[in-house]
Design a protein around this motif. Structure first.
Motif, short mmCIF file in Angstrom:
data_model
loop_
_atom_site.label_atom_id
_atom_site.label_comp_id
_atom_site.label_asym_id
_atom_site.label_seq_id
_atom_site.Cartn_x
_atom_site.Cartn_y
_atom_site.Cartn_z
N ASP A 227 -111.38 99.06 76.26
CA ASP A 227 -111.01 98.18 77.36
C ASP A 227 -109.76 97.37 77.05
O ASP A 227 -108.98 97.03 77.94
CB ASP A 227 -112.17 97.25 77.69
CG ASP A 227 -113.39 98.02 78.19
OD1 ASP A 227 -113.19 99.10 78.78
OD2 ASP A 227 -114.52 97.55 77.96
N ILE A 228 -109.59 97.01 75.77
CA ILE A 228 -108.44 96.19 75.39
C ILE A 228 -107.15 97.01 75.38
O ILE A 228 -106.13 96.59 75.94
CB ILE A 228 -108.67 95.54 74.01
CG1 ILE A 228 -109.84 94.56 74.06
CG2 ILE A 228 -107.42 94.83 73.53
CD1 ILE A 228 -110.21 93.97 72.72
N LEU A 229 -107.20 98.17 74.75
CA LEU A 229 -105.99 98.97 74.58
C LEU A 229 -105.68 99.85 75.78
O LEU A 229 -104.53 100.25 75.98
CB LEU A 229 -106.11 99.83 73.32
CG LEU A 229 -106.26 99.07 71.99
CD1 LEU A 229 -106.32 100.03 70.84
CD2 LEU A 229 -105.10 98.09 71.81
N GLY A 230 -106.70 100.18 76.56
CA GLY A 230 -106.46 101.01 77.73
C GLY A 230 -105.81 102.34 77.38
O GLY A 230 -104.75 102.67 77.93
N PRO A 231 -106.42 103.12 76.49
CA PRO A 231 -105.79 104.38 76.07
C PRO A 231 -105.92 105.46 77.14
O PRO A 231 -106.62 105.26 78.14
CB PRO A 231 -106.61 104.75 74.82
CG PRO A 231 -107.97 104.21 75.11
CD PRO A 231 -107.74 102.92 75.88
N PRO A 232 -105.29 106.61 76.93
CA PRO A 232 -105.48 107.74 77.86
C PRO A 232 -106.91 108.25 77.79
O PRO A 232 -107.73 107.77 76.99
CB PRO A 232 -104.46 108.79 77.37
CG PRO A 232 -104.24 108.44 75.93
CD PRO A 232 -104.33 106.94 75.86
N ALA A 233 -107.21 109.26 78.61
CA ALA A 233 -108.58 109.76 78.69
C ALA A 233 -109.09 110.29 77.36
O ALA A 233 -110.31 110.31 77.11
CB ALA A 233 -108.66 110.85 79.76
N THR A 234 -108.19 110.72 76.50
CA THR A 234 -108.61 111.24 75.20
C THR A 234 -109.02 110.15 74.24
O THR A 234 -109.54 110.44 73.17
CB THR A 234 -107.49 112.07 74.57
OG1 THR A 234 -106.31 111.27 74.50
CG2 THR A 234 -107.22 113.33 75.38
N GLY A 235 -108.82 108.87 74.59
CA GLY A 235 -109.23 107.78 73.72
C GLY A 235 -108.18 107.44 72.68
O GLY A 235 -107.09 108.02 72.63
N THR A 236 -108.50 106.47 71.83
CA THR A 236 -107.60 106.05 70.76
C THR A 236 -107.87 106.86 69.51
O THR A 236 -108.84 107.63 69.43
CB THR A 236 -107.79 104.56 70.46
OG1 THR A 236 -109.08 104.36 69.88
CG2 THR A 236 -107.67 103.72 71.72
N ARG A 237 -107.07 106.64 68.49
CA ARG A 237 -107.20 107.40 67.25
C ARG A 237 -108.30 106.89 66.32
O ARG A 237 -108.49 107.42 65.23
CB ARG A 237 -105.87 107.41 66.51
CG ARG A 237 -104.80 108.18 67.26
CD ARG A 237 -103.53 108.31 66.45
NE ARG A 237 -102.52 109.08 67.17
CZ ARG A 237 -101.32 109.39 66.67
NH1 ARG A 237 -101.00 108.97 65.46
NH2 ARG A 237 -100.46 110.09 67.38
N VAL A 238 -109.01 105.83 66.72
CA VAL A 238 -110.13 105.39 65.90
C VAL A 238 -111.32 106.33 66.05
O VAL A 238 -112.28 106.26 65.28
CB VAL A 238 -110.57 103.95 66.24
CG1 VAL A 238 -109.45 102.97 66.01
CG2 VAL A 238 -111.08 103.85 67.67
N ASN A 239 -111.26 107.20 67.04
CA ASN A 239 -112.34 108.16 67.24
C ASN A 239 -112.08 109.42 66.43
O ASN A 239 -110.96 109.96 66.43
CB ASN A 239 -112.45 108.54 68.72
CG ASN A 239 -112.88 107.36 69.56
OD1 ASN A 239 -114.00 106.89 69.44
ND2 ASN A 239 -111.97 106.88 70.40
#
Length: 253
Positions: A227-239
């Protein structure tokens, strides 16, 4: 009769020669060995005191949050002298040690001094003036006037001994933490903080900004990473994998 006299004279001559050798050869050698050993012990003690001062000064540079280089260097100098004063060399206290203006200082008998300079680690440790922001490494030179107990009668009243120590601060004031456990993903609650200088308190402070991110989203700094970073649909790199498993979903596009 004369034979006995010659034997006695010969024995006395050998005894006299032995005494001469003991007095003028063995005794000076023994005294010299004692003085050298004592000087080496004093040098080792001075080295330990100097290293303590150098490490303390470097720790002061690394731990303080003052961005004023002049104030930071002054504090490092104060710490170095304070630690140096707490020690002793050859049974003599260093509490009266003064800051020297040169690395080749020769203190008087039983006196000591500490030369402190700041170096630029990015320029082959070139000395820079105190207060120069490039001075990230500190080098100290301790000096002590050793009074030899026997050699002073030969006119050698003071033998200067010196020791050098250096210490530096980290190049970066940043800690990077990598989580490879899989315990953090886009749904993990976090709080983003901003590290900045406060002119009001003259210290570094950590604050939670009211908003974080780019317009037009402008989410708050606390909440889930996604919610904070608002990444694309693929998500952030922490995943470790895509967060939604779209390829495995049985639902339509």
């Amino acid at each position: 009769m004369f034979k006995g006299i010659r034997k006695r004279l010969s024995g006395q001559a050998i005894l006299a020669l032995g005494l001469l050798i003991a007095i003028f050869v063995l005794l000076p050698l023994g005294i010299l060995s004692f003085e050298i050993g004592r000087a080496e012990v004093a040098r080792m003690q001075l080295s330990a005191c100097t290293e303590s001062a150098g490490l303390g000064a470097a720790a002061a540079l690394a731990s303080q949050d003052n961005l004023d280089p002049s104030a930071a260097h002054r504090q490092a100098v104060d710490v170095a002298l304070t630690l140096f004063h707490q020690n002793q060399v050859a049974g003599k206290s260093l509490s009266a040690a003064v800051r020297s203006a040169t690395a080749t200082d020769s203190p008087a008998a039983d006196q000591s001094s500490l030369f402190i300079e700041f170096l630029d680690p990015n320029n082959n440790n070139t000395p820079v003036p105190q207060g120069d922001p490039r001075g990230k490494t500190v080098r100290v030179t301790g000096a002590f006037g050793l009074r030899p107990p026997f050699a002073q009668y030969l006119g050698l009243s003071t033998v200067p001994i010196r020791a050098i120590a250096s210490g530096g601060v980290p190049d970066l004031d940043v800690v990077v933490c990598f989580d490879v456990s899989g315990s953090i993903d886009d749904q993990t609650p976090v709080t983003f903080v901003r590290r900045q200088w406060s002119s009001a308190t003259s210290k570094i402070v950590y604050i939670v900004p009211p908003t974080y991110g780019a317009s037009p989203v402008k989410p708050t700094a606390s909440g889930k990473i996604y919610d904070i970073l608002g990444p694309p649909a693929t998500g952030t790199r922490v995943n470790g994998v895509f967060p939604h498993y779209f390829s495995s979903s049985n639902q339509g596009d």
